[in-house]
Design a protein around this motif. Structure first.
Motif, PDB file in Angstrom:
ATOM      1  N   LEU A  13       0.840  -1.199   0.000  1.00 55.88           N
ATOM      2  CA  LEU A  13       0.000   0.000   0.000  1.00 55.88           C
ATOM      3  C   LEU A  13       0.874   1.247   0.000  1.00 55.88           C
ATOM      4  O   LEU A  13       0.616   2.202  -0.740  1.00 55.88           O
ATOM      5  CB  LEU A  13      -0.919   0.011   1.226  1.00 55.88           C
ATOM      6  CG  LEU A  13      -2.203  -0.798   1.101  1.00 55.88           C
ATOM      7  CD1 LEU A  13      -2.905  -0.907   2.454  1.00 55.88           C
ATOM      8  CD2 LEU A  13      -3.146  -0.147   0.077  1.00 55.88           C
ATOM      9  N   LEU A  14       1.933   1.225   0.827  1.00 54.93           N
ATOM     10  CA  LEU A  14       2.824   2.377   0.890  1.00 54.93           C
ATOM     11  C   LEU A  14       3.527   2.603  -0.447  1.00 54.93           C
ATOM     12  O   LEU A  14       3.700   3.742  -0.880  1.00 54.93           O
ATOM     13  CB  LEU A  14       3.881   2.164   1.980  1.00 54.93           C
ATOM     14  CG  LEU A  14       3.445   2.520   3.404  1.00 54.93           C
ATOM     15  CD1 LEU A  14       4.566   2.197   4.384  1.00 54.93           C
ATOM     16  CD2 LEU A  14       3.108   4.023   3.485  1.00 54.93           C
ATOM     17  N   LEU A  15       3.901   1.481  -1.090  1.00 51.74           N
ATOM     18  CA  LEU A  15       4.594   1.604  -2.371  1.00 51.74           C
ATOM     19  C   LEU A  15       3.676   2.138  -3.467  1.00 51.74           C
ATOM     20  O   LEU A  15       4.136   2.660  -4.478  1.00 51.74           O
ATOM     21  CB  LEU A  15       5.171   0.250  -2.794  1.00 51.74           C
ATOM     22  CG  LEU A  15       6.418  -0.182  -2.029  1.00 51.74           C
ATOM     23  CD1 LEU A  15       6.792  -1.628  -2.358  1.00 51.74           C
ATOM     24  CD2 LEU A  15       7.598   0.729  -2.349  1.00 51.74           C
ATOM     25  N   ALA A  16       2.368   2.000  -3.271  1.00 55.23           N
ATOM     26  CA  ALA A  16       1.426   2.519  -4.281  1.00 55.23           C
ATOM     27  C   ALA A  16       1.422   4.045  -4.280  1.00 55.23           C
ATOM     28  O   ALA A  16       1.067   4.658  -5.287  1.00 55.23           O
ATOM     29  CB  ALA A  16       0.027   1.979  -4.016  1.00 55.23           C
ATOM     30  N   VAL A  17       1.853   4.638  -3.168  1.00 53.93           N
ATOM     31  CA  VAL A  17       1.833   6.105  -3.081  1.00 53.93           C
ATOM     32  C   VAL A  17       2.765   6.749  -4.122  1.00 53.93           C
ATOM     33  O   VAL A  17       2.327   7.599  -4.897  1.00 53.93           O
ATOM     34  CB  VAL A  17       2.153   6.581  -1.646  1.00 53.93           C
ATOM     35  CG1 VAL A  17       2.264   8.092  -1.594  1.00 53.93           C
ATOM     36  CG2 VAL A  17       1.082   6.085  -0.688  1.00 53.93           C
ATOM     37  N   PRO A  18       4.063   6.314  -4.170  1.00 62.89           N
ATOM     38  CA  PRO A  18       4.912   6.914  -5.207  1.00 62.89           C
ATOM     39  C   PRO A  18       4.407   6.655  -6.621  1.00 62.89           C
ATOM     40  O   PRO A  18       4.611   7.505  -7.510  1.00 62.89           O
ATOM     41  CB  PRO A  18       6.281   6.250  -5.001  1.00 62.89           C
ATOM     42  CG  PRO A  18       6.152   5.308  -3.885  1.00 62.89           C
ATOM     43  CD  PRO A  18       4.818   5.454  -3.250  1.00 62.89           C
ATOM     44  N   VAL A  19       3.762   5.504  -6.843  1.00 61.70           N
ATOM     45  CA  VAL A  19       3.214   5.234  -8.177  1.00 61.70           C
ATOM     46  C   VAL A  19       2.140   6.265  -8.508  1.00 61.70           C
ATOM     47  O   VAL A  19       2.116   6.830  -9.610  1.00 61.70           O
ATOM     48  CB  VAL A  19       2.621   3.806  -8.265  1.00 61.70           C
ATOM     49  CG1 VAL A  19       1.940   3.590  -9.604  1.00 61.70           C
ATOM     50  CG2 VAL A  19       3.712   2.783  -8.058  1.00 61.70           C
ATOM     51  N   PHE A  20       1.290   6.547  -7.524  1.00 64.00           N
ATOM     52  CA  PHE A  20       0.242   7.549  -7.750  1.00 64.00           C
ATOM     53  C   PHE A  20       0.875   8.905  -8.049  1.00 64.00           C
ATOM     54  O   PHE A  20       0.466   9.593  -8.989  1.00 64.00           O
ATOM     55  CB  PHE A  20      -0.668   7.643  -6.508  1.00 64.00           C
ATOM     56  CG  PHE A  20      -1.678   8.751  -6.600  1.00 64.00           C
ATOM     57  CD1 PHE A  20      -2.792   8.615  -7.402  1.00 64.00           C
ATOM     58  CD2 PHE A  20      -1.485   9.937  -5.909  1.00 64.00           C
ATOM     59  CE1 PHE A  20      -3.717   9.638  -7.511  1.00 64.00           C
ATOM     60  CE2 PHE A  20      -2.404  10.972  -6.013  1.00 64.00           C
ATOM     61  CZ  PHE A  20      -3.526  10.821  -6.809  1.00 64.00           C
ATOM     62  N   VAL A  21       1.919   9.261  -7.270  1.00 60.73           N
ATOM     63  CA  VAL A  21       2.589  10.540  -7.512  1.00 60.73           C
ATOM     64  C   VAL A  21       3.202  10.541  -8.916  1.00 60.73           C
ATOM     65  O   VAL A  21       3.078  11.512  -9.668  1.00 60.73           O
ATOM     66  CB  VAL A  21       3.655  10.811  -6.423  1.00 60.73           C
ATOM     67  CG1 VAL A  21       4.454  12.064  -6.746  1.00 60.73           C
ATOM     68  CG2 VAL A  21       2.998  10.941  -5.052  1.00 60.73           C
TER      69      VAL A  21
ATOM     70  N   ARG B 125       8.053  -0.410  -9.940  1.00 57.73           N
ATOM     71  CA  ARG B 125       7.360   0.873  -9.745  1.00 57.73           C
ATOM     72  C   ARG B 125       7.319   1.640 -11.067  1.00 57.73           C
ATOM     73  O   ARG B 125       6.319   2.234 -11.426  1.00 57.73           O
ATOM     74  CB  ARG B 125       8.033   1.716  -8.667  1.00 57.73           C
ATOM     75  CG  ARG B 125       8.009   1.151  -7.241  1.00 57.73           C
ATOM     76  CD  ARG B 125       6.627   0.924  -6.688  1.00 57.73           C
ATOM     77  NE  ARG B 125       5.998  -0.313  -7.124  1.00 57.73           N
ATOM     78  CZ  ARG B 125       6.296  -1.539  -6.657  1.00 57.73           C
ATOM     79  NH1 ARG B 125       7.244  -1.709  -5.758  1.00 57.73           N
ATOM     80  NH2 ARG B 125       5.665  -2.598  -7.102  1.00 57.73           N
ATOM     81  N   LEU B 126       8.457   1.580 -11.814  1.00 57.87           N
ATOM     82  CA  LEU B 126       8.493   2.224 -13.131  1.00 57.87           C
ATOM     83  C   LEU B 126       7.435   1.601 -14.037  1.00 57.87           C
ATOM     84  O   LEU B 126       6.655   2.289 -14.708  1.00 57.87           O
ATOM     85  CB  LEU B 126       9.894   2.058 -13.742  1.00 57.87           C
ATOM     86  CG  LEU B 126      10.101   2.638 -15.131  1.00 57.87           C
ATOM     87  CD1 LEU B 126      10.046   4.162 -15.082  1.00 57.87           C
ATOM     88  CD2 LEU B 126      11.431   2.192 -15.728  1.00 57.87           C
ATOM     89  N   ALA B 127       7.414   0.252 -13.997  1.00 64.46           N
ATOM     90  CA  ALA B 127       6.425  -0.461 -14.811  1.00 64.46           C
ATOM     91  C   ALA B 127       5.016  -0.059 -14.384  1.00 64.46           C
ATOM     92  O   ALA B 127       4.136   0.132 -15.216  1.00 64.46           O
ATOM     93  CB  ALA B 127       6.604  -1.973 -14.666  1.00 64.46           C
ATOM     94  N   GLU B 128       4.835   0.085 -13.103  1.00 67.92           N
ATOM     95  CA  GLU B 128       3.491   0.389 -12.629  1.00 67.92           C
ATOM     96  C   GLU B 128       3.027   1.790 -13.003  1.00 67.92           C
ATOM     97  O   GLU B 128       1.859   1.993 -13.300  1.00 67.92           O
ATOM     98  CB  GLU B 128       3.423   0.210 -11.110  1.00 67.92           C
ATOM     99  CG  GLU B 128       2.538  -0.953 -10.734  1.00 67.92           C
ATOM    100  CD  GLU B 128       2.601  -1.242  -9.264  1.00 67.92           C
ATOM    101  OE1 GLU B 128       1.817  -0.641  -8.531  1.00 67.92           O
ATOM    102  OE2 GLU B 128       3.459  -2.044  -8.865  1.00 67.92           O
ATOM    103  N   VAL B 129       3.975   2.747 -12.953  1.00 65.13           N
ATOM    104  CA  VAL B 129       3.590   4.100 -13.368  1.00 65.13           C
ATOM    105  C   VAL B 129       3.135   4.068 -14.830  1.00 65.13           C
ATOM    106  O   VAL B 129       2.103   4.636 -15.194  1.00 65.13           O
ATOM    107  CB  VAL B 129       4.750   5.105 -13.183  1.00 65.13           C
ATOM    108  CG1 VAL B 129       4.416   6.438 -13.842  1.00 65.13           C
ATOM    109  CG2 VAL B 129       5.037   5.320 -11.703  1.00 65.13           C
TER     110      VAL B 129
END
Lengths: 314, 289
Positions: A13-21, B125-129
């Motif tokens: 869940l925490l890691l989803a935050v930077p993805v959203f940003v 994370r890159l992939a997810e963005v």
């Protein structure tokens, strides 16, 4: 579920935050590279020349005077609060306009997804269990056809046959699920059901050759139990991955399906906004859909834990 | 030589059946693709008319016949010639997008799954963005921002397509790296590179082939979809998607404008899918035992 799963969920869940940003940065940056001055874009349809006083008012209203990083931070702050700005064209709140369209898209996507999973998984299982028979061959061919048909073409063919030639269903429009949802859901769900059927079949073929399936059969478990409990659960990991990946295709496909059938969802709002160059609305729709995806990807990752306790969440 | 015992006959039959089906898929899929590639390359020599210049308003919406085997469009242009030239657009975009997706996706997926830790975090994370923007919507947004062109279609789809492959490969590596043979390889002193290339990579190729094969079809569909929405190839470029887009407005009057370009997309994508199926059966060692 393994014991470390709750920690994993919290970290995920925490890691989803930077993805959203990251998503907000990309969305914001894309809108910044639109050629031309937004004020000119706003005013060109209303008046021949740009009045400096009016331009000042407009720049202040949409916060266009701030430096770009400040504009971004304000955009991020507002987005977190659920405020996606004001439309250039309708002068309405973007969030409200999107939320009004959500039920239509949700109905369409959910109907197509349920249809695709029901048809895809059952077709895949039966094809794997009857490998190298006529049914297997026929379902492979059907899946190949399903995955290859362009959904807009399928939509047009359905309209032509079911609405124009046979007059069974209305050609387009929005209303109760029967009769309005049938053609759009079939149009959108066909490709996904074919992908699911292929993956279920190949995944099941691998699993049913494993020792634990042979053991389950050997100890006299009924076929249904062997398939549903031992085989399908283990075959489900690649299937869940692919359903997760294909959700992107499903919602992208919804944009096209909504266009073909004049279905008043978020996708059509996006396309209409692109055609009138309503940038805040385009930005809002893109960010909204991307945020939904972050949530869906999270669900897919978490579902691995329920399906395969062997995977360690270090 | 001893005659086969009854117990051995059934597997032999199955294997023959499987080989026949594999050959059938490879043959049909391969033939479709070979014909399409040939059509795309030889377009100037085999098309009866120029797809753009040979417009004649006297032949407005001419139904299929001797002069125009697949009919004429609203500018009186030959639909067959435009479909023949359209093969260049579709095949070009599909192959280019998946070539870049395969290179990026396999490499990053293997690294991510095998090493875990911060490498996994950064890549995923890159992939997810990128993945958080559905491919087609991302492309639609780019077209809306910098204007439609085929190069932008390739750019947008190429950037997005690798993520599905990387996630799939990573998911498999997570399971594979815990298998005994990987531990055994490590125990006898194999390097990480060797373990990845010799022991993990071969176990991920079958799924990768399925996904890439579907991906070429997917990229062709995506290009056609964008052109259908008026955001991909622009008139007068003969693209199957934009031909369908025009055809939609004349569905009752001239259904051939919709039927044939759609059929061309359908056959092309199906060709790649059948070819991929055949290759999968051929390349997956477990299917041959």
């Amino acid at each position: 579920m393994p014991r470390g799963i709750w920690g994993f969920i919290a970290r995920r869940l925490l890691l989803a935050v930077p993805v959203f940003v990251g998503v907000t940065v990309v969305t914001f940056a894309l809108m910044q590279i639109v050629p031309g001055d937004p004020v000119a874009l706003l005013m060109e349809e209303k008046m021949a020349t740009i009045d400096p006083a009016a331009a000042r008012i407009i720049r202040a209203k949409w916060g266009l005077d701030d430096p770009v990083p400040i504009q971004y931070l304000k955009f991020l702050r507002n987005a977190v609060r659920g405020d996606l700005g004001i439309s250039y064209r309708t002068d309405r709140d973007v969030t409200t306009s999107i939320l009004e369209r959500v039920p239509a898209t949700a109905k369409l996507a959910a109907a197509a997804l349920v249809l695709a999973i029901l048809i895809g998984v059952s077709m895949g299982i039966v094809a794997a269990l009857r490998q190298n028979t006529f049914f297997d061959s026929a379902s492979i061919m059907l899946a190949t056809v399903g995955v290859s048909i362009p959904n807009f073409w399928l939509g047009l063919l359905l309209i032509y046959l079911l609405a124009v030639e046979w007059r069974w269903l209305p050609p387009s429009g929005y209303g109760p699920p029967y009769p309005y949802l049938i053609m759009p859901a079939v149009t959108l769900g066909t490709g996904l059901s074919a992908v699911i059927a292929r993956l279920t079949r190949s995944s099941m073929l691998e699993v049913i050759r494993q020792d634990y399936v042979r053991t389950a059969r050997a100890k006299g478990l009924p076929d249904r139990r062997v398939i549903m409990t031992h085989a399908l659960r283990n075959a489900a990991i690649p299937i869940v991955t692919v359903v997760g990946v294909q959700m992107s295709g499903l919602l992208s496909g919804a944009v096209i399906t909504e266009r073909v059938f004049s279905w008043p969802g978020v996708g059509r709002l996006l396309l209409d906004s692109i055609s009138v160059r309503d940038l805040p609305m385009v930005q809002g729709c893109v960010l909204f859909i991307a945020t939904i995806f972050i949530a869906l990807n999270l669900l897919v990752d978490l579902s691995y834990a329920a399906l395969d306790p062997r995977i360690k969440y270090e | 030589m001893k005659a086969p015992t009854p117990a051995r006959i059934a597997p032999l039959r199955r294997s023959r059946w499987r080989r026949a089906r594999r050959l059938r898929n490879l043959t049909i899929g391969g033939s479709i693709i070979v014909v399409l590639v040939a059509v795309a390359i030889l377009a100037p020599w085999i098309a009866p008319f120029d797809p753009v210049k040979d417009a004649d308003l006297n032949n407005y919406l001419q139904p299929p016949g001797d002069r125009y085997p697949l009919g004429a469009d609203l500018f009186g242009r030959d639909v067959l010639s435009r479909i023949i030239y359209g093969a260049r657009v579709s095949l070009g975009v599909g192959i280019a997008v998946q070539a870049s997706a395969l290179t990026l996706g396999m490499t990053l997926g293997l690294l991510s799954g095998f090493y875990g830790g911060w490498i996994d975090n950064v890549i995923m994370r890159l992939a997810e963005v990128i993945f958080a923007f559905p491919g087609l919507l991302f492309a639609i947004t780019i077209m809306a921002v910098i204007g439609p062109s085929l190069y932008n279609v390739f750019l947008a789809l190429g950037l997005v397509s690798w993520t599905s492959l990387a996630r799939l490969v990573r998911g498999q590596v997570l399971t594979i790296r815990q298998h005994e043979y990987v531990e055994a390889a490590r125990a006898v002193g194999a390097s990480n590179a060797r373990i990845i290339v010799r022991h993990i990579l071969p176990n991920t190729t079958a799924s990768a082939i399925i996904l890439v094969t579907l991906g070429i079809g997917g990229a062709i569909l995506a290009e056609a979809s964008l052109s259908f929405l008026g955001l991909g190839a622009q008139p007068p470029t003969p693209s199957w998607g934009s031909m369908l887009s025009t055809g939609r407005d004349y569905l009752l009057q001239a259904p051939w404008l919709s039927i044939y370009p759609g059929l061309a997309i359908f056959l092309t994508v199906m060709g790649f899918n059948l070819l991929g199926d055949g290759l999968r059966d051929l390349l997956d060692p477990r299917m041959q035992t």
